[in-house]
Design an enzyme around this catalytic site. Structure first.
Site, short mmCIF file in Angstrom:
data_model
loop_
_atom_site.label_atom_id
_atom_site.label_comp_id
_atom_site.label_asym_id
_atom_site.label_seq_id
_atom_site.Cartn_x
_atom_site.Cartn_y
_atom_site.Cartn_z
N THR A 15 0.84 -1.20 0.00
CA THR A 15 0.00 0.00 0.00
C THR A 15 0.87 1.25 0.00
OG1 THR A 15 -1.78 -1.14 1.17
CG2 THR A 15 -1.79 1.27 1.26
N TYR A 16 1.96 1.21 0.74
CA TYR A 16 2.89 2.34 0.78
C TYR A 16 3.47 2.63 -0.60
CZ TYR A 16 7.39 4.66 1.61
OH TYR A 16 8.47 5.51 1.55
N LEU A 17 3.95 1.59 -1.29
CA LEU A 17 4.53 1.78 -2.62
C LEU A 17 3.49 2.32 -3.59
CD1 LEU A 17 6.76 -1.40 -3.01
CD2 LEU A 17 7.50 0.93 -2.43
N LYS A 31 2.80 6.07 -2.66
CA LYS A 31 3.88 6.94 -3.12
C LYS A 31 3.86 7.07 -4.64
CE LYS A 31 6.72 8.55 -0.78
NZ LYS A 31 6.72 9.84 -0.04
#
Length: 221
Positions: free
Chosen positions: A130-132, A135
């Site tokens: 989810t972070y990737l 971003k």
């Protein structure tokens, strides 16, 4: 130059603030926790208490008036869940771009991440995936805005080692690590090189002096 740094209490942000203020630039940092104001002031920066997760474009833009550049160095941080990766790493970055354009700020520097991709494949760690994606989505949004000269910096694994002043910058560098101090030094060099607007690059430790590596980006346009 006046620079406003979102996520002003982060490790990279504090180093960046020191570098800029020591050479005579005016710096302000956006922070959520008023208890962090003293650390920014010790770095020479003005502390502006503002929660990007719960602010309007108009409120943020009001603090960006007169700025020459904004730097998004905020992040939900280790231990946060998937929801905050979206509200901070994606939504707050996009909000800052909206506010920058509303305030007439011409430059936007994004501290992104190696591997950032809005369409990142599912991995073993769903929160990191989810972070990737968050971003990557923010990078895509900011990079695609006409009239906003955005530079997307995607460092490898961050360390607290002393800076070396030597880096590798490329569209794709391969995996590697880099001291946060060297990331901050690259951000300063990018701010001084308007020709880097519109570019996205990966960043790890290497053998090329920071100024030379950033100058090569402008020559390659």
């Amino acid at each position: 130059m006046r620079v406003v740094v979102a996520g002003g209490h982060g490790k990279i942000a504090l180093i960046l603030e020191r570098l800029l203020t020591r050479r005579g630039d005016t710096v302000a940092g956006l922070i959520r926790n008023p208890g962090h104001a003293g650390d920014l002031e010790a770095a020479g920066a003005e502390a502006i208490v503002l929660d990007l997760e719960n602010s309007s474009v108009e409120a943020v833009a009001g603090h960006l008036q007169g700025a020459d550049a904004v730097v998004f160095a905020a992040g939900a941080g280790p231990g946060s869940g998937a929801a905050r990766k979206e509200t901070v790493d994606r939504d707050a970055a996009i909000l800052l771009a909206d506010a920058a354009q509303a305030a007439g700020v011409p430059r936007y520097l994004m501290v992104s991440s190696m591997g950032a991709d809005a369409d990142a494949a599912d991995g073993d760690d769903p929160v990191f995936t989810t972070y990737l994606r968050a971003k990557g989505a923010a990078d895509d949004d900011v990079r695609g805005r006409p009239g906003l000269q955005a530079t997307i910096v995607r460092p490898g694994m961050l360390t607290d080692d002393a800076g070396t002043g030597l880096v590798t910058i490329a569209e794709s560098t391969g995996r590697g690590s880099i001291p946060r101090a060297d990331v901050a030094a690259v951000l300063v060099a990018v701010l001084d090189t308007p020709e880097t607007g519109g570019q996205t690059f990966e960043l790890i430790g290497g053998d090329t002096p920071v100024d030379e590596a950033v100058a090569a980006l402008s020559r390659g346009r």
